[in-house]
Design a protein around this motif. Structure first.
Motif, mmCIF file in Angstrom:
data_model
loop_
_atom_site.group_PDB
_atom_site.id
_atom_site.type_symbol
_atom_site.label_atom_id
_atom_site.label_comp_id
_atom_site.label_asym_id
_atom_site.label_seq_id
_atom_site.Cartn_x
_atom_site.Cartn_y
_atom_site.Cartn_z
ATOM 1 N N ASP A 211 12.535 62.922 15.456
ATOM 2 C CA ASP A 211 11.364 62.323 16.032
ATOM 3 C C ASP A 211 11.602 60.819 16.072
ATOM 4 O O ASP A 211 11.722 60.141 15.097
ATOM 5 C CB ASP A 211 10.172 62.740 15.202
ATOM 6 N N SER A 213 9.422 59.025 18.393
ATOM 7 C CA SER A 213 8.425 58.610 19.117
ATOM 8 C C SER A 213 7.805 57.275 18.446
ATOM 9 O O SER A 213 7.304 56.354 19.163
ATOM 10 C CB SER A 213 7.305 59.751 19.050
ATOM 11 N N ALA A 214 7.985 57.293 17.086
ATOM 12 C CA ALA A 214 7.134 55.996 16.421
ATOM 13 C C ALA A 214 7.851 54.709 16.901
ATOM 14 O O ALA A 214 7.321 53.787 17.172
ATOM 15 C CB ALA A 214 7.187 56.183 14.825
ATOM 16 N N THR A 217 7.624 53.906 20.502
ATOM 17 C CA THR A 217 6.096 53.394 21.020
ATOM 18 C C THR A 217 6.207 52.162 20.588
ATOM 19 O O THR A 217 5.711 50.926 21.203
ATOM 20 C CB THR A 217 4.997 54.080 20.103
ATOM 21 N N ALA A 246 8.845 60.315 27.865
ATOM 22 C CA ALA A 246 7.592 60.673 27.654
ATOM 23 C C ALA A 246 6.625 59.571 27.141
ATOM 24 O O ALA A 246 5.481 59.824 26.643
ATOM 25 C CB ALA A 246 7.592 62.043 27.020
ATOM 26 N N THR A 247 7.262 58.367 26.773
ATOM 27 C CA THR A 247 6.580 57.280 26.159
ATOM 28 C C THR A 247 6.217 56.333 27.218
ATOM 29 O O THR A 247 6.848 55.931 28.348
ATOM 30 C CB THR A 247 7.547 56.623 25.288
ATOM 31 N N ALA A 248 5.002 55.942 27.133
ATOM 32 C CA ALA A 248 4.201 55.245 28.061
ATOM 33 C C ALA A 248 5.080 53.700 28.167
ATOM 34 O O ALA A 248 5.215 53.249 27.163
ATOM 35 C CB ALA A 248 2.685 54.832 27.767
ATOM 36 N N GLN B 6 -1.851 54.872 19.738
ATOM 37 C CA GLN B 6 -0.536 55.691 20.046
ATOM 38 C C GLN B 6 0.225 56.072 18.765
ATOM 39 O O GLN B 6 0.677 57.377 18.773
ATOM 40 C CB GLN B 6 0.302 54.917 20.797
ATOM 41 N N GLN B 7 0.414 55.294 17.689
ATOM 42 C CA GLN B 7 1.115 55.839 16.682
ATOM 43 C C GLN B 7 0.317 56.862 15.824
ATOM 44 O O GLN B 7 0.924 57.752 15.150
ATOM 45 C CB GLN B 7 1.486 54.656 15.636
ATOM 46 N N ASN B 10 1.297 59.990 17.458
ATOM 47 C CA ASN B 10 2.508 60.328 17.249
ATOM 48 C C ASN B 10 2.441 60.765 15.743
ATOM 49 O O ASN B 10 3.206 61.958 15.503
ATOM 50 C CB ASN B 10 3.458 59.102 17.213
ATOM 51 N N TYR B 129 2.570 65.156 30.375
ATOM 52 C CA TYR B 129 1.597 64.196 29.642
ATOM 53 C C TYR B 129 0.618 63.761 30.420
ATOM 54 O O TYR B 129 0.475 63.738 31.357
ATOM 55 C CB TYR B 129 2.294 62.846 28.923
ATOM 56 N N ASP B 131 -2.369 60.586 30.646
ATOM 57 C CA ASP B 131 -2.716 59.331 29.976
ATOM 58 C C ASP B 131 -4.139 59.342 29.736
ATOM 59 O O ASP B 131 -5.070 59.405 30.751
ATOM 60 C CB ASP B 131 -2.171 58.192 30.889
ATOM 61 N N ARG B 136 -0.753 57.941 25.422
ATOM 62 C CA ARG B 136 -0.219 58.905 26.069
ATOM 63 C C ARG B 136 -0.418 60.294 25.146
ATOM 64 O O ARG B 136 -0.160 59.950 24.242
ATOM 65 C CB ARG B 136 1.409 58.493 26.137
ATOM 66 N N ASN B 138 1.139 64.194 24.853
ATOM 67 C CA ASN B 138 1.996 65.246 25.442
ATOM 68 C C ASN B 138 1.417 66.701 25.428
ATOM 69 O O ASN B 138 0.651 66.827 24.486
ATOM 70 C CB ASN B 138 3.222 65.266 24.622
#
Lengths: 384, 292
Positions: A211, A213-214, A217, A246-248, B6-7, B10, B129, B131, B136, B138
């Motif tokens: 993972d 994602s953190a 981001t 897939a991350t903004a 966002q975190q 996640n 995804y 917004d 964001r 998924n």
């Protein structure tokens, strides 16, 4: 009695040495010491095919200095002890130089043999930095035709600055391998030396992570940047590409990586070939480079070997021609051949223009390949 | 602020994965007081079965999910019958060590059969995804999140409201007395294992879809994290596993997002130590006095 035998052996040795020196061989012997059986044979076999093709070509063109080149081929089966034995046998048979081995481990084993007997060995594809070393000093009798891993960091930084016109970069990498750590630091240094800015420090992660994602981001929150450099193999790079897309803010940013990206797994792990866009990686050789010499090599190799050449065959082909050039210049004395090879400058091969640095590693151009929808669409030659 | 939210997203999404695995952990522990260390590997097994069902047998996703859950449930029952049942009268340590052995057996067995290389889980649900207010989200994150919540409610319902659940709770309190009351203890435990393993399979497939990469050792780290999550929430308590999973996911993500990814595991395991020192019964657990 013992003394007599001793004297006889000594006499024999002297005589045999004498004959070796005085006789004028009609052929030039070059040894191959490669992995031709076992699971590592996928490395050795294409190199053997390329070497045979190079020898056939040079002999057809009249040989070197009027003498035909003869290959003596031994299989080391990726066994270090066998590789040492092979090198010893080849040297006893009077080879001028040895090509081998394809991978680093057997090449590390034959380094001391090359040093003791003063017959050079050149590995087409052994990338371990220690291969050309004898402890902390260089082993003067071991060379390689491929660039070593960290060197790619330099080329990729230049590619980012010059070809992509990147001003800001972010660097990610696994902290579990020297491969990744060296690449990350060399890329950072070179990119900054080119006048670029690396945002934040290197974003390290563990090999076991899935993972990202953190981290991604946090990276996206650094603001706009041009290039994301991922110093790792496809096993993680694929996942990072998937999650970055897939991350903004990271949907389209250019992603750069080393030759570790070159794997059939990359597209699958990225969630499908359609996700692999604006991705670049460096490699030793690509069949889509627009270069006449490369095109001829591809055509000839495909005819003689029955398959398209890989980086391995291209590197072996270049290594053989560098040896031919050195022998042409220096004759058949192995030490003189070694000196001539060391003095190689601007050799024009199919994998780039090659010279050797102090540590017998080639200074050469690399190929940077672009992936669009997971397919190699563009390849450029980048000089260090 | 956007980054923080966002975190959080996640964190909740990785937390739901831990929660899914922790549910199975905590249920087995709740009934027979066994920490089933092989649970993470059953999760891995489920992911492989799901992948084989989709790629080799060309099953549609939801059929493959059901098949994988069923096969993995049977697998869990076999493990229980072969490895744990003979030890039911032995010490808890013996069962615990056996569980570790089973874990290694599954990992290496999978490696033997499928090879050590990584597989890419087929991407049958394309990840899209949305917004929302600059955040964001998924599709797969949403699916995992809601699956774990729905499964938690279903489990809670089974345990609290059904005859089977009453049998489970009675076995948890006192096996011998349950037998006297006509509860089939063996069957109850078997069903517990079947449900726990099926949940692990569901988690395995979700992870396969979301993270793509599957390999024989993929269950080890999430299994440990889920264990920490279960202990955090109070092991044996079903909503506790859920809360623990989300908490661990959030903590891990915040450490990775604002500190370094390299510290996240250390922080998570430090939390385990702290909980065991300060409140061993976990967030939702009641302190029960040991009767001597």
């Amino acid at each position: 009695m013992k003394k007599l035998i001793g004297v006889l052996i000594l006499a024999l040795l002297v005589l045999s040495g004498f004959t070796a020196c005085s006789s004028k061989p009609k052929t030039i012997k070059i040894g191959l010491n490669l992995e031709l059986t076992g699971e590592i044979s996928v490395y050795g076999v294409p190199e053997k095919l390329a070497a045979e093709m190079a020898v056939a070509e040079i002999n057809k063109a009249g040989g070197i200095d009027g003498k035909t080149v003869e290959l003596i081929i031994y299989d080391n089966a990726y066994n270090s002890a066998k590789a040492v034995e092979n090198s010893q046998k080849l040297i006893q048979q009077g080879v001028v130089a040895i090509l081998g081995s394809a991978t680093s481990a057997p090449t590390l084993a034959i380094g001391p043999v090359a040093l003791d007997s003063k017959v050079l060995t050149i590995t087409p594809s052994g990338t371990n930095a220690k291969v050309t070393m004898n402890g902390t000093a260089v082993n003067p009798f071991v060379f390689r035709a491929c660039f070593i891993d960290p060197f790619q960091g330099l080329v990729l930084a230049n590619f980012a600055s010059d070809n992509l016109d990147a001003k800001k970069a972010v660097v990610m990498g696994s902290n579990s391998s020297d491969y990744a750590k060296d690449l990350a630091s060399i890329f950072t240094d070179q990119f900054e030396a080119n006048g670029g800015e690396v945002l934040g420090s290197v974003f390290y992660y563990a090999d076991t992570d899935a993972d990202f994602s953190a981290q991604l981001t946090a990276i996206a929150a650094l603001g706009e940047f041009d290039v994301l450099f991922v110093a790792d193999y496809a096993a993680r790079a694929g996942l990072i590409i998937n999650q970055a897309r897939a991350t903004a803010g990271l949907e389209t940013v250019a992603i750069l990586g080393p030759d570790g990206f070159e794997s059939p797994d990359l597209n699958d792990l990225a969630g499908g070939a359609a996700k692999v866009n604006n991705v670049f990686f460096s490699t030793h050789f690509s069949t889509i480079v627009d270069n006449a010499k490369v095109k001829k090599f591809i055509a000839d190799y495909t005819t003689s070997a029955g398959e398209a050449p890989s980086a391995l065959s291209a590197l072996a082909y270049d290594a053989m021609y560098m040896l031919f050039a050195a022998i042409d210049k220096a004759g058949t004395n192995p030490v003189k051949v070694r000196d001539a090879l060391k003095a190689t400058v601007g050799f024009d091969g199919v994998t780039g223009t090659i010279s050797f640095d102090d540590l017998n590693n080639p200074i050469k151009s690399a190929i940077v390949v672009e992936l669009t929808n997971g397919v190699q669409t563009n390849a450029v030659i980048v000089n260090p | 602020m956007t980054q923080f939210l966002q975190q959080v997203i996640n964190g909740l999404s990785i937390g739901s994965v831990y929660a899914l695995i922790a549910l199975g952990y905590t249920m087995v522990y709740g009934i027979i007081k066994l920490i089933n260390f092989a649970h993470g590997d059953i999760f891995m097994f489920g992911a492989y079965i799901g992948m084989i069902a989709i790629t080799s047998f060309k099953l549609p996703f939801f059929v493959a999910l059901v098949v994988a859950m069923a096969v993995t449930a049977v697998f869990g029952v076999i493990i229980e019958r072969v490895a744990y049942k003979p030890l039911r009268k032995s010490s808890k340590t013996a069962a615990l060590i056996t569980a570790i052995g089973v874990s290694f057996l599954i990992q290496n067995g999978t490696q033997l059969v499928m090879g050590a290389n990584i597989y890419a889980f087929p991407q049958v649900i394309p990840n899209q995804y949305f917004d929302v207010f600059g955040l964001r989200i998924n599709l797969l994150q949403l699916i995992i999140f809601f699956t774990s919540i729905v499964l938690m409610f279903i489990l809670q319902f089974i345990v609290k409201k059904t005859r089977l659940g009453r049998a489970m709770r009675s076995v948890a309190v006192d096996k011998d007395a349950s037998v006297l009351m006509g509860v089939n203890v063996d069957n109850t435990i078997t069903i517990t294992f079947a449900i726990g393993s099926a949940l692990a399979a569901a988690a395995g497939i979700m992870v396969g879809l979301y993270y793509i990469k599957i390999y024989p050792y993929m269950g080890f780290a999430p299994g440990l994290k889920a264990f920490v999550a279960a202990v955090f929430g109070g092991i044996g308590i079903i909503p506790g596993a859920m809360i623990g999973g989300f908490a661990i996911g959030l903590i891990e993500t915040m450490v990775a997002g604002y500190g370094s990814t390299l510290y996240k595991d250390a922080v998570v395991y430090s939390i385990l130590i702290l909980i065991l020192l300060i409140k061993p019964s976990g967030l939702l657990g009641k302190n029960t006095k040991e009767k001597v």
